[in-house]
Design an enzyme around this catalytic site. Structure first.
Site, PDB file in Angstrom:
ATOM      1  CG  ASP A 239      39.508  40.344  36.163  1.00  0.00           C
ATOM      2  OD1 ASP A 239      38.370  40.805  36.388  1.00  0.00           O
ATOM      3  OD2 ASP A 239      40.539  40.772  36.720  1.00  0.00           O
TER       4      ASP A 239
ATOM      5  CG  HIS B 150      37.688  41.551  39.608  1.00  0.00           C
ATOM      6  ND1 HIS B 150      37.682  42.417  38.549  1.00  0.00           N
ATOM      7  CD2 HIS B 150      37.945  42.307  40.705  1.00  0.00           C
ATOM      8  CE1 HIS B 150      37.936  43.648  38.976  1.00  0.00           C
ATOM      9  NE2 HIS B 150      38.087  43.611  40.281  1.00  0.00           N
TER      10      HIS B 150
ATOM     11  CD  GLU C 230      38.760  46.914  42.122  1.00  0.00           C
ATOM     12  OE1 GLU C 230      38.985  48.121  42.076  1.00  0.00           O
ATOM     13  OE2 GLU C 230      38.941  46.156  41.140  1.00  0.00           O
TER      14      GLU C 230
HETATM   15  C1  ACM Z   1      43.151  45.764  41.726  1.00  0.00           C
HETATM   16  O1  ACM Z   1      43.707  46.664  41.069  1.00  0.00           O
HETATM   17  N1  ACM Z   1      41.837  45.716  41.838  1.00  0.00           N
HETATM   18  C2  ACM Z   1      43.917  44.736  42.403  1.00  0.00           C
END
Ligand code: ACM
Length: 525
Positions: free
Chosen positions: A195, A258, A322
Site C-alpha cells: 500500500d 495505493h 481509489e
Molecule cells: C478500500 O477500502 N479502499 C478498499
C-alpha cells in the site's frame, strides 16, 4: 454402507449446549457421549489422511491424545465421492457412544468436519493448539456429545483480509490467524501486502521495494518508526500451513493507486520525474500513483510473475481502488499514452492499465481480483470485491462480474465496535456485532442473475490504527464469528447466534483470544 442425509433444511436448533460457530445446516443431539483416551484410534480411509493429520496436529498438543492410526477406529474418516449432495466442503458427522464417523465427498469437507469435532470437545481441547501450553485434562475427561450433523456452506468464498502493509505482522502471527479462520470454517486469507504505507512482499528483481518501501518513519503521528517484510520461505511455509487447514491465501499487490511505498523505492515508476517520496505516514487516499509508461508495466508484470511463482492459487488481487487522476492529468507521459491508445482522457487510463494487467495475469493462468469503487470500472475478467455499498456489488454482478461482498458498513472491522469513546481508535463510525451479523451477501431483492454471481463475503481488517496481534484480535472478535455465520449458514436468527456465541466465547478464551466482551468492552493492556 454410508447413509448420509445431506438435507439443506435446518434441523433442530443447535442448542446452547453445543454452541457451534458457524451454525451447521442440520444438527440432532442424541443421548450419550463418546469418550477419548490415549488408546483411541483413528482410521483414515483413502484420501482422508490429510484430515486425520490435521486432527492430530490440532488435538495432540492440547490434549496429549495421540490418536494412533488404527484400522478398527473407533474414529473413522472417509472420503465418499458419491456423496455429491455434500458438495466441495460439506460433511456428515455421526458421534455415537462407541464410534465417530466423519464422511465427506471431498478432502476439504473432512477438514471442515475436523473443526466441528474440535468444537464438540471441551474448550480445553483448543487451549494449547495456539499457545504451546502443557495439556490440561478437564475434570470430566475428553468426551463429546452424541450428535448427527450434516453440513455444507452457503458460499464458497468465506474470507478475511488482513492489512499487513500498514502494520506488519510476523508470519508466526499469520499462522495463528489462519488457525482462527479455519476454526470458523473461513477458507480465504486475503493478504493486503502493499500500500502507500508499506511493501511487505519480497521481489528479487526489485529489492528496494521491501528495503526502502518496507519502512516508514511513523504512523498517524505516533512518532514510532515501523518496518517489516516477509521472506519467500516464510510465505511458502505459510501457504503450506494454510493449505493443510483448507485455507487459501490470496495475495494483493495494489496498483495503480495505493502504491506510494513502491514510488519511494523506485521513483522512476511515478509521474513526476525527480520527485522523491517516502512511504506514506498517513491514512487516506494518496495522490501519488504509478505512471503509465512502458517501464511501469514492465515492473508490474515482473512483480506479478514473482507473486504468481510464490502463490499457487487461481486469484491474484491487484487492488485497483481509489486511484486519483491528478498526476495523470499533468503528466506528458500520460498524455502520450492517452493519444497512443486512443483513450478518452486521464480517467480512461485506469481501465486501460488494469486491462493490461488482466491480460498479463491471463498469460500466467491467473484470475484478476480487484476492489470496485463504483461497480462499473473493472475490466471484464475481474472478480469484483464490492467494498463500498452492496449496490455496487449488484451493479458489478449485473455487468457479468463474479462478486465478493465486502461492504464497509458491515464487513470493515477497523470501525469501532461501539460508540463508547474509550474504544480503540478506528475509522469514524461504528460497526457493532449485530451490524456484522446482518451482513447479507446476496439480498433477497436482487435479480437472480446478480445473486448467482456472488461467490461469498469477507471481513476487512485495515491496520492503520491496529498495531499488535492483541489489537487485531480485539477488533476481529467476536465480529468475525458473525461474518463466519453469515458466510456459511443460510439460517438467520440473532438470538440463536447470541446463544451459540456465549458458548463459543469459552473456546476463544481457551485460545487466548481477547475479543470484545459484553462485560468488559474495552481493550485492557
Ligand atoms: C478500500 O477500502 N479502499 C478498499
Amino acid at each position: 454402507m454410508l447413509s448420509v442425509a445431506a438435507t439443506r433444511h435446518p434441523g433442530p436448533r443447535p442448542g446452547p449446549e453445543l454452541g457451534l460457530v458457524p451454525r451447521p445446516d442440520s444438527v440432532t443431539v442424541q443421548p450419550g457421549r463418546f469418550a477419548l483416551d490415549h488408546r483411541t484410534g483413528l482410521r483414515a480411509g483413502p484420501g482422508a489422511q490429510t484430515a486425520a493429520a490435521l486432527l492430530r496436529e490440532l488435538l495432540t498438543p492440547a490434549t496429549g491424545l495421540p490418536l494412533p492410526p488404527d484400522s478398527a477406529g473407533p474414529i473413522t474418516f472417509l472420503l465418499a465421492p458419491g456423496e455429491e449432495a455434500l458438495g466441495a466442503e460439506g460433511y456428515a458427522l455421526t458421534v455415537r457412544p462407541e464410534a465417530v464417523l466423519l464422511v465427506a465427498a471431498r478432502p476439504d469437507g473432512l477438514l471442515r468436519g475436523v473443526q466441528t469435532l474440535r468444537q464438540l470437545l471441551p474448550p480445553e481441547a483448543l487451549a494449547a493448539a495456539a499457545g504451546g501450553a502443557q495439556p490440561r485434562t478437564p475434570a470430566a475427561g475428553w468426551s463429546m456429545p452424541c450428535v448427527r450433523i450434516t453440513d455444507r456452506p452457503r458460499f464458497a468464498w468465506r474470507g478475511a483480509m488482513l492489512d499487513v502493509a500498514r502494520h506488519f505482522q510476523p508470519v508466526t502471527y499469520l499462522r495463528r490467524f489462519v488457525d482462527l479462520l479455519a476454526l470458523h470454517k473461513l477458507n480465504v486469507l486475503h493478504l493486503h501486502l502493499t500500500d502507500d504505507q508499506g511493501w511487505r512482499m519480497p521481489i528479487a528483481a526489485y529489492p528496494r521495494l521491501t528495503g526502502i518501501g518496507g519502512r516508514r518513519t511513523e504512523s498517524a503521528g505516533d512518532g514510532i518508526p515501523h518496518q517489516g517484510a516477509y521472506t519467500r520461505a516464510e510465505l511458502t511455509g505459510l501457504l503450506a500451513y494454510a493449505a493443510r487447514r483448507g485455507v487459501s491465501v490470496v495475495p494483493e499487490i495494489e496498483m495503480p493507486g495505493h502504491a506510494r511505498a513502491a514510488l519511494a523505492a523506485y521513483p522512476r515508476l511515478g509521474n513526476r520525474p525527480g520527485v522523491r517520496l517516502e512511504p506514506w505516514t498517513r491514512w487516506g487516499v494518496c495522490e501519488n500513483v504509478l505512471g503509465v509508461h512502458d517501464g511501469v508495466l514492465d515492473f508490474c508484470r515482473a512483480v506479478l510473475d514473482e507473486v504468481a511463482d510464490v502463490f499457487p492459487g487461481p486469484y491474484v488481487h491487484v487492488g485497483g481502488d481509489e486511484c486519483p487522476r491528478t498526476e495523470w492529468e499533468r503528466s506528458p507521459a500520460a498524455r502520450a499514452r492517452i493519444a497512443a491508445e486512443a483513450l478518452s482522457g486521464p480517467a480512461a487510463l485506469h481501465g486501460w492499465f488494469l486491462g493490461e494487467i488482466s491480460a498479463h495475469l491471463a498469460r500466467l493462468g491467473r484470475r484478476p481480483l480487484g476492489w470496485t469503487d463504483t461497480g462499473d470500472e473493472l475490466p471484464p475478467a475481474f472478480t469484483a470485491l464490492a467494498w463500498r455499498d452492496a449496490e455496487h456489488g449488484r451493479a458489478a454482478a449485473l455487468r457479468g462480474h463474479d462478486v465478493i461482498m465486502a461492504p464497509y458498513r458491515s464487513t470493515y472491522l477497523d470501525y469501532p465496535q461501539s460508540a463508547d469513546p474509550a474504544e480503540p481508535r478506528g475509522q469514524d463510525g461504528v460497526l457493532d456485532l449485530r451490524g456484522a451479523y446482518e451482513n447479507e451477501p446476496a439480498p433477497a431483492h436482487w435479480e437472480p442473475e446478480a445473486a448467482r454471481r456472488v461467490l461469498g463475503t469477507q471481513a476487512q481488517l485495515w491496520t492503520e490504527y491496529a498495531r499488535t496481534p492483541a489489537e487485531l484480535e480485539y477488533l476481529a472478535f467476536p465480529r468475525l464469528c458473525a461474518l463466519a455465520d453469515t458466510a456459511w449458514s443460510t439460517h438467520r436468527d440473532w438470538p440463536d447466534f447470541r446463544r451459540r456465541l456465549d458458548h463459543h466465547r469459552t473456546r476463544l478464551a481457551a485460545l487466548g483470544v481477547r475479543g470484545r466482551s459484553p462485560q468488559s468492552p474495552l481493550l485492557t493492556p
